[in-house]
Design a protein around this motif. Structure first.
Motif, PDB file in Angstrom:
ATOM      1  N   THR A  42     -41.445  50.827 -52.371  1.00 18.47           N
ATOM      2  CA  THR A  42     -41.697  50.891 -50.918  1.00 18.47           C
ATOM      3  C   THR A  42     -40.465  50.455 -50.145  1.00 18.47           C
ATOM      4  OG1 THR A  42     -44.041  50.436 -51.228  1.00 18.47           O
ATOM      5  CG2 THR A  42     -43.128  50.018 -49.030  1.00 18.47           C
ATOM      6  N   ILE A 102     -46.924  55.284 -47.830  1.00 14.13           N
ATOM      7  CA  ILE A 102     -48.336  54.857 -47.797  1.00 14.13           C
ATOM      8  C   ILE A 102     -49.151  55.628 -48.833  1.00 14.13           C
ATOM      9  CG2 ILE A 102     -50.412  54.838 -46.368  1.00 14.13           C
ATOM     10  CD1 ILE A 102     -48.461  54.430 -43.939  1.00 14.13           C
ATOM     11  N   SER A 106     -49.542  52.654 -51.562  1.00 13.20           N
ATOM     12  CA  SER A 106     -50.584  51.790 -51.018  1.00 13.20           C
ATOM     13  C   SER A 106     -51.498  51.335 -52.151  1.00 13.20           C
ATOM     14  CB  SER A 106     -51.394  52.536 -49.964  1.00 13.20           C
ATOM     15  OG  SER A 106     -52.486  51.750 -49.542  1.00 13.20           O
ATOM     16  N   GLU A 113     -55.335  45.298 -49.043  1.00  7.60           N
ATOM     17  CA  GLU A 113     -54.042  45.894 -49.368  1.00  7.60           C
ATOM     18  C   GLU A 113     -53.192  44.892 -50.146  1.00  7.60           C
ATOM     19  OE1 GLU A 113     -51.470  48.158 -50.322  1.00  7.60           O
ATOM     20  OE2 GLU A 113     -52.711  49.178 -48.811  1.00  7.60           O
ATOM     21  N   ILE A 118     -46.843  47.714 -47.088  1.00  5.36           N
ATOM     22  CA  ILE A 118     -47.496  48.907 -46.531  1.00  5.36           C
ATOM     23  C   ILE A 118     -47.747  48.722 -45.035  1.00  5.36           C
ATOM     24  CG2 ILE A 118     -49.624  50.275 -46.534  1.00  5.36           C
ATOM     25  CD1 ILE A 118     -47.672  50.973 -48.758  1.00  5.36           C
ATOM     26  N   TYR A 122     -46.794  51.234 -41.860  1.00  4.25           N
ATOM     27  CA  TYR A 122     -47.669  51.639 -40.752  1.00  4.25           C
ATOM     28  C   TYR A 122     -47.019  51.306 -39.403  1.00  4.25           C
ATOM     29  CZ  TYR A 122     -51.928  53.025 -43.245  1.00  4.25           C
ATOM     30  OH  TYR A 122     -52.856  53.692 -44.002  1.00  4.25           O
TER      31      TYR A 122
END
Length: 855
Positions: A42, A102, A106, A113, A118, A122
């Protein structure tokens, strides 16, 4: 043996690593390695690039943002819708990368979560949606984060941005509720507190509460660590303090801006605003003038000289030095080649000065420049429109008087004198044409035509009070004629049959020559015989011109009395009318007007003179009955006025029912003093059911019926325009449904155009600028001569027009558009269905030009 062992070891290790990563990639397994793996992917893969594209987009948006320093500037630089669309590709990429992160990483397990990054993805996605001006979508994303996030910092950050969404959407009540929630329910960092104060300040400014805005901006500055944002807020504080007449405090704020050394535009405007904020005496006046002169000599201010000269003019006006102010304002207007806002201000100020001096022709020259630049959203649009209408009418009447007098004077001159004047004019014309040719040859790329200087020189050459002067090719006449053209037709492309809906067809039945003088050919304009043929050599022709001059005098007097409210000038014009035309048909009305004017000016001696004139010369005049205080006549006039007001109200409704009711009322009141005006409105109301020929016939019948009425002049003007192919609102099957979905399409007039190449260019543009918009490109044949390439679809007219503006400047397609073989257009879905059914492309082009492009 050893090698075999190593080979076997590597095989087993490879299998173990593959298995480890396969199971580690699972987003539904809450293990340390899984969390580590997805966090790393990520952070260093999708989120890194999403944040990069977001920052790139914000920077581009900041660079494209343009502040209007005539108003209190905004705290944040968000740009206009077109700016957001031009930076859309960066924000689309940020959204795309965030969505990918995501989707792949995710770890929503049991409603919780596990991948803590994540939320950041967003947040980046929501910010990108906000900067794209997709406020509704951004609001939903920020709202999701407020509800779902387990981190207080993320919740408060999302809640702050949610407040900004409400602010941009204009949801003031929702914004106030959100501000209360932020204060009561969320823990805010110092930086977040600063931004909350900014939001409150923007709300106060929007509601006109300057004091509350000032307090919140001070709090925001104290909480902020952003140097550039602080400089911007100090500038806004200075603007607010100027509005509050706290000049000394305003100067201190502008000095703080300068010390923080932000972008030079802010520095320059701070220096400029300091000159507005000083209480002037002779000493401070000289000091400010010296400072402005110093700014003029600074090379960094070359592009701002128009604004400096404007400031110098305002300084001159504080000392009532209008001569210097006019000089500086003219210089400002001349230098403002690419600064439309400043050009408008300079011409507005000049128009105001000349209006106060009652120099109405000069006023028209400047207010005309303003009117060509200003749009309907401008705060001064209505005021400008009224001043333009009045001064244009004044200029038109003076021009009509001058024009007619000059023609008659020349026609009555001895032949030898007349020929000499014409020959001298032809020689001057040859010299001017030669000079223009020379200038055209010397023109360099990038040169700019200065319309203000052209208009100013044209005005200076016009003598509006003298009765003579040669008219042909008179620059003043050309200037005023050009303004009339613009006001009627807009900025039309120069082409044959430009006034026609269908430029490829000329209907001989619609060709009128009445009321239009043909222009001389290149050969004729150097021939004496041509100009003699244009002169009123017959007595009947001269009488006709004198009749027009007589009417122009009366209308001019009425204009000064009723609209301009210059009673002295009105009296002067009416007196000239009576001197030049002792037996004028307007004598009765003129006496009555002069009586009232002198009464207004409390000159009882003069008012009595004109009362006696009416009494002796027109003993049966209805004006006399009114002046004698006859209640019956006053009541009758008031009744007629109320009926006319009712007719005008029905006309404004412009429905079939209102038109029918109007006709019934008119038939019941044939002796109303406003019957001519009422019947004219009735014809206008019926016009939508008449063709052009029937409409002209109806007007001509009315003109014959009321040939001795003042309305006859107006009818003559309308008929002249119609017979000269004047603008008449056409019936069209297309409707103005601007909020419905829209389609962009290109009309290809040449079937040999390479369709795949054109579609490829469109596809390339869409993938770069509208990658998330899901636009579809299709082509179809409209008829044997035209094919269409459509791009669908857009939310409404505004979004489609933004796309239109961008695509017409795209290098791959611009050459094709400029050549005329392809035409870009925007259309609503309903109108598109009509177009495909009826295939009347020219009618839609006319509709698009008039309604969408306003030309």
């Amino acid at each position: 043996m050893k090698n075999a062992f190593l080979i076997q070891f590597y095989k087993q290790a490879s299998i173990a690593i593959v298995l480890l990563f396969v199971f580690g990639c699972s987003t539904q397994k809450d293990a340390a390695f899984n969390r580590f793996y997805h966090k790393m992917n990520t952070k260093y893969n999708g989120l890194f690039y999403a944040e990069y594209h977001l920052e790139q987009g914000i920077q581009r948006l900041n660079d494209s943002h343009s502040d209007n320093y005539d108003k209190i500037i905004s705290i944040n630089r968000l740009g206009e819708l077109l700016d957001a669309k031009n930076t859309q590709s960066s924000f689309d990429k940020a959204i795309e990368k965030s969505q990918l992160v995501i989707k792949k990483h995710s770890m929503d397990i049991g409603g919780e979560e596990k991948n803590t990054l994540i939320e950041k993805a967003y947040l980046v996605m929501a910010k990108a949606q906000f900067y794209k001006k997709d406020y509704f979508v951004a609001k939903n994303t920020f709202g999701f984060l407020v509800k779902k996030s387990l981190k207080e910092s993320t919740q408060s950050e999302a809640a702050l941005w949610l407040a900004r969404c409400h602010q941009e959407l204009g949801n003031k009540e929702a914004l106030r509720q959100q501000i209360r929630k932020l204060k009561d329910d969320f823990y805010l960092s110092l930086s977040q507190e600063s931004r909350l104060f900014e939001i409150e300040a923007e709300l106060s400014l929007d509601e006109g509460d300057l004091e509350d805005a000032r307090i919140n901006i001070l709090k925001a500055i104290d909480s902020s660590k952003n140097k550039h944002k602080q400089a911007r807020m100090h500038f806004i504080l200075g603007q607010i303090l100027l509005e509050q007449k706290s000049d000394n405090s305003a100067v201190k704020q502008f000095e703080k801006v300068i010390k923080k050394n932000p972008n030079y535009e802010l520095v320059f405007n701070s220096k400029l605003n300091k000159t507005k904020a000083t209480n002037l005496n002779s000493k401070s006046f000289e000091k400010i003038k010296e400072e402005l002169t110093k700014m003029l000599n600074d090379k960094k201010n070359n592009e701002y000289k128009d604004q400096i000269f404007y400031a110098l003019a305002n300084l001159d006006l504080t000392q009532k030095d209008t001569t210097s102010a006019i000089t500086n304002l003219r210089t400002s207007a001349t230098l403002a080649l690419f600064n439309a806002s400043q050009k408008i201000k300079s011409h507005q100020k000049l128009a105001s000065i000349f209006w106060d001096k009652k120099q109405y022709i000069e006023t028209f020259v400047h207010i005309d420049s303003v009117f060509q630049l200003i749009d309907a959203t401008h705060v001064d649009f209505f005021k400008t429109k009224v001043m333009h209408k009045n001064t244009k009418s004044i200029a038109d009447y003076y021009l009509k008087i001058n024009y007619n007098d000059s023609l008659i004077k020349l026609a009555q001159s001895p032949e030898e004198v007349r020929n000499q004047i014409i020959d001298e004019h032809i020689e001057r014309l040859r010299a001017q044409d030669e000079e223009m040719k020379q200038q055209a040859q010397n023109n360099r790329p990038g040169s700019n035509f200065n319309s203000y200087e052209f208009n100013r020189q044209a005005q200076n050459s016009m003598n509006v009070t003298a009765g003579g002067g040669w008219y042909f090719y008179n620059p003043s006449a050309i200037s005023l004629g050009y303004s009339e053209f613009i006001s009627r037709w807009g900025n039309r492309k120069l082409e044959d049959n430009w006034r026609r809906k269908n430029k490829n067809q000329v209907n001989q039945e619609e060709e009128f020559s009445f009321g239009e003088k043909s222009e001389p050919s290149q050969k004729e304009k150097y021939e004496r015989s041509y100009y003699i043929s244009q002169l009123p050599m017959e007595e009947s022709q001269q009488l006709q011109l004198l009749s027009q001059t007589e009417t122009a005098h009366y209308n001019l007097g009425v204009l000064f009395k009723n609209d301009v409210i210059d009673y002295t000038q009105s009296i002067s014009i009416f007196q000239k009318l009576l001197q030049r035309f002792p037996n004028t048909s307007y004598k009765q009305a003129t006496y009555f007007d002069l009586y009232n004017l002198y009464n207004i000016l409390n000159d009882s001696i003069q008012s009595n003179i004109f009362f006696n004139k009416i009494n002796s010369e027109f003993p049966n005049s209805p004006y006399l009955a009114v002046l004698n205080g006859s209640q019956a006549d006053i009541a009758s006039l008031e009744k007629d006025e109320s009926i006319y007001a009712k007719i005008h109200e029905l006309y404004s409704t412009f429905s079939e029912t209102s038109c029918n009711e109007m006709g019934q009322i008119i038939s019941q009141h044939p002796n109303n003093v406003y019957i001519a005006q009422m019947e004219l409105l009735n014809i206008f109301c019926k016009a939508r059911d008449l063709n052009k020929k029937q409409f002209i016939m109806a007007l001509e019948e009315l003109q014959t019926k009321f040939q001795n009425s003042q309305i006859s002049v107006e009818l003559n003007n309308i008929l002249s325009e119609l017979k000269g192919e004047g603008a008449l609102v056409m019936k069209t099957r297309y409707t103005n449904d601007f909020q419905s979905p829209h389609v962009f399409f290109i009309l290809l007039k040449d079937l040999s155009i390479n369709l795949p190449t054109t579609q490829s260019s469109l596809s390339k543009f869409n993938s770069t600028n509208y990658s998330l918009a899901e636009l579809e490109i299709t082509n179809l044949l409209l008829d044997k001569k035209n094919q269409l390439i459509q791009v669908a679809k857009f939310k409404n007219k505004d979004e489609a027009l933004v796309y239109y503006q961008q695509i017409t400047e795209t290098a791959d397609l611009k050459e094709m558009f400029d050549s005329g073989i392809a035409l870009p257009l925007v259309i609503s879905e309903n109108n598109y269905a009509q177009l495909l059914r009826h295939k009347d492309i020219q009618e839609y082009i006319d509709y698009f030009n008039e309604i969408y492009l306003l030309i």
